[in-house]
Motif scaffolding. Structure first.
Motif, PDB file in Angstrom:
ATOM      1  N   CYS A  50       0.823  -1.219   0.000  1.00 38.32           N
ATOM      2  CA  CYS A  50       0.000   0.000   0.000  1.00 38.32           C
ATOM      3  C   CYS A  50       0.855   1.266   0.000  1.00 38.32           C
ATOM      4  CB  CYS A  50      -0.920   0.015   1.211  1.00 38.32           C
ATOM      5  SG  CYS A  50      -2.101  -1.344   1.228  1.00 38.32           S
ATOM      6  N   HIS A  51       1.867   1.290   0.850  1.00 35.44           N
ATOM      7  CA  HIS A  51       2.662   2.513   1.029  1.00 35.44           C
ATOM      8  C   HIS A  51       3.782   2.660   0.002  1.00 35.44           C
ATOM      9  CE1 HIS A  51       0.676   3.734   4.701  1.00 35.44           C
ATOM     10  NE2 HIS A  51       0.707   2.463   5.085  1.00 35.44           N
ATOM     11  N   GLY A  52       4.080   1.606  -0.753  1.00 36.99           N
ATOM     12  CA  GLY A  52       5.163   1.648  -1.726  1.00 36.99           C
ATOM     13  C   GLY A  52       6.506   1.502  -1.043  1.00 36.99           C
ATOM     14  N   ARG A  56       5.821   6.547  -0.640  1.00 39.24           N
ATOM     15  CA  ARG A  56       4.999   7.608  -1.244  1.00 39.24           C
ATOM     16  C   ARG A  56       3.528   7.222  -1.424  1.00 39.24           C
ATOM     17  NH1 ARG A  56       8.811  11.357  -2.753  1.00 39.24           N
ATOM     18  NH2 ARG A  56      10.859  10.515  -3.164  1.00 39.24           N
ATOM     19  N   GLY A  57       3.185   5.966  -1.206  1.00 40.06           N
ATOM     20  CA  GLY A  57       1.793   5.534  -1.301  1.00 40.06           C
ATOM     21  C   GLY A  57       1.261   5.471  -2.720  1.00 40.06           C
ATOM     22  N   GLN A  58       2.140   5.489  -3.702  1.00 40.54           N
ATOM     23  CA  GLN A  58       1.715   5.501  -5.106  1.00 40.54           C
ATOM     24  C   GLN A  58       1.676   4.104  -5.707  1.00 40.54           C
ATOM     25  OE1 GLN A  58       0.467   8.317  -6.675  1.00 40.54           O
ATOM     26  NE2 GLN A  58       0.556   8.921  -4.533  1.00 40.54           N
ATOM     27  N   THR A  59       0.987   3.209  -5.029  1.00 44.04           N
ATOM     28  CA  THR A  59       0.757   1.866  -5.548  1.00 44.04           C
ATOM     29  C   THR A  59      -0.716   1.797  -5.929  1.00 44.04           C
ATOM     30  OG1 THR A  59       0.130   0.928  -3.414  1.00 44.04           O
ATOM     31  CG2 THR A  59       2.487   0.905  -3.961  1.00 44.04           C
ATOM     32  N   GLY A  62      -2.481   1.590  -2.723  1.00 44.78           N
ATOM     33  CA  GLY A  62      -2.252   2.841  -2.004  1.00 44.78           C
ATOM     34  C   GLY A  62      -3.116   3.976  -2.520  1.00 44.78           C
ATOM     35  N   ARG A  63      -3.268   4.075  -3.831  1.00 40.64           N
ATOM     36  CA  ARG A  63      -4.122   5.115  -4.409  1.00 40.64           C
ATOM     37  C   ARG A  63      -5.589   4.840  -4.101  1.00 40.64           C
ATOM     38  NH1 ARG A  63       0.097   5.080  -8.308  1.00 40.64           N
ATOM     39  NH2 ARG A  63      -0.878   3.441  -9.532  1.00 40.64           N
ATOM     40  N   ASP A  66      -6.054   5.739  -0.421  1.00 36.76           N
ATOM     41  CA  ASP A  66      -5.494   7.056  -0.094  1.00 36.76           C
ATOM     42  C   ASP A  66      -4.400   6.959   0.975  1.00 36.76           C
ATOM     43  OD1 ASP A  66      -5.282   9.780  -0.559  1.00 36.76           O
ATOM     44  OD2 ASP A  66      -6.703  10.287   1.035  1.00 36.76           O
ATOM     45  N   ASN A  69       1.594   9.903   1.741  1.00 36.46           N
ATOM     46  CA  ASN A  69       2.922  10.023   1.135  1.00 36.46           C
ATOM     47  C   ASN A  69       3.873  10.437   2.256  1.00 36.46           C
ATOM     48  OD1 ASN A  69       5.273  10.715  -0.167  1.00 36.46           O
ATOM     49  ND2 ASN A  69       4.294  12.021  -1.681  1.00 36.46           N
ATOM     50  N   ASP A  72       6.294  13.361   1.628  1.00 36.74           N
ATOM     51  CA  ASP A  72       5.780  14.719   1.442  1.00 36.74           C
ATOM     52  C   ASP A  72       5.925  15.512   2.736  1.00 36.74           C
ATOM     53  OD1 ASP A  72       4.408  17.045   0.892  1.00 36.74           O
ATOM     54  OD2 ASP A  72       2.485  16.062   0.523  1.00 36.74           O
TER      55      ASP A  72
END
Length: 123
Positions: A50-52, A56-59, A62-63, A66, A69, A72
């Protein structure tokens, strides 16, 4: 008699080697090592879906859920600390499942500390 002594000595030696080669209990290893070398692998195994791997959570998942990141700087505030992360890991939060029964306390503590390393990765 000699064969018996040699056989007994051989068996004793094999048992001793097997006893010394067995891994230490997981919590003892975690306490001694601080999980530092194992934590990235644990994050990858349990959290990266989920978190990558980069936090960054862009899996895909993860997307969908939500996931935050962690890299960030704007996501961080004073209330986001290791204790809070450890509680979220243990008890779950939102779509995130609870890992309190799946991970040891040292593992949870190490993951909570590890999350902070992503904050420095975007600078």
């Amino acid at each position: 008699m000699r064969t018996f002594v040699k056989s007994s000595l051989l068996i004793f030696t094999l048992l001793l080697c097997a006893w010394q080669a067995r891994p230490a209990p997981r919590e003892k290893v975690a306490a001694e090592s601080g999980e530092s070398a194992q934590t990235p692998a644990l994050f990858k195994e349990r959290c990266a879906r989920c978190h990558g791997e980069d936090g960054r959570g862009q899996t895909v998942i993860g997307r969908m859920v939500d996931a935050p990141n962690f890299a960030d700087e704007n996501w961080w505030d004073e209330e986001k600390n290791e204790r809070r992360f450890a509680r979220s890991i243990a008890e779950g939060k939102g779509e995130m499942p609870a890992f309190g029964r799946k991970l040891t306390r040292p593992e949870i503590k190490a993951l909570a500390a590890y999350v902070k390393t992503f904050r420095r990765s975007e600078r």
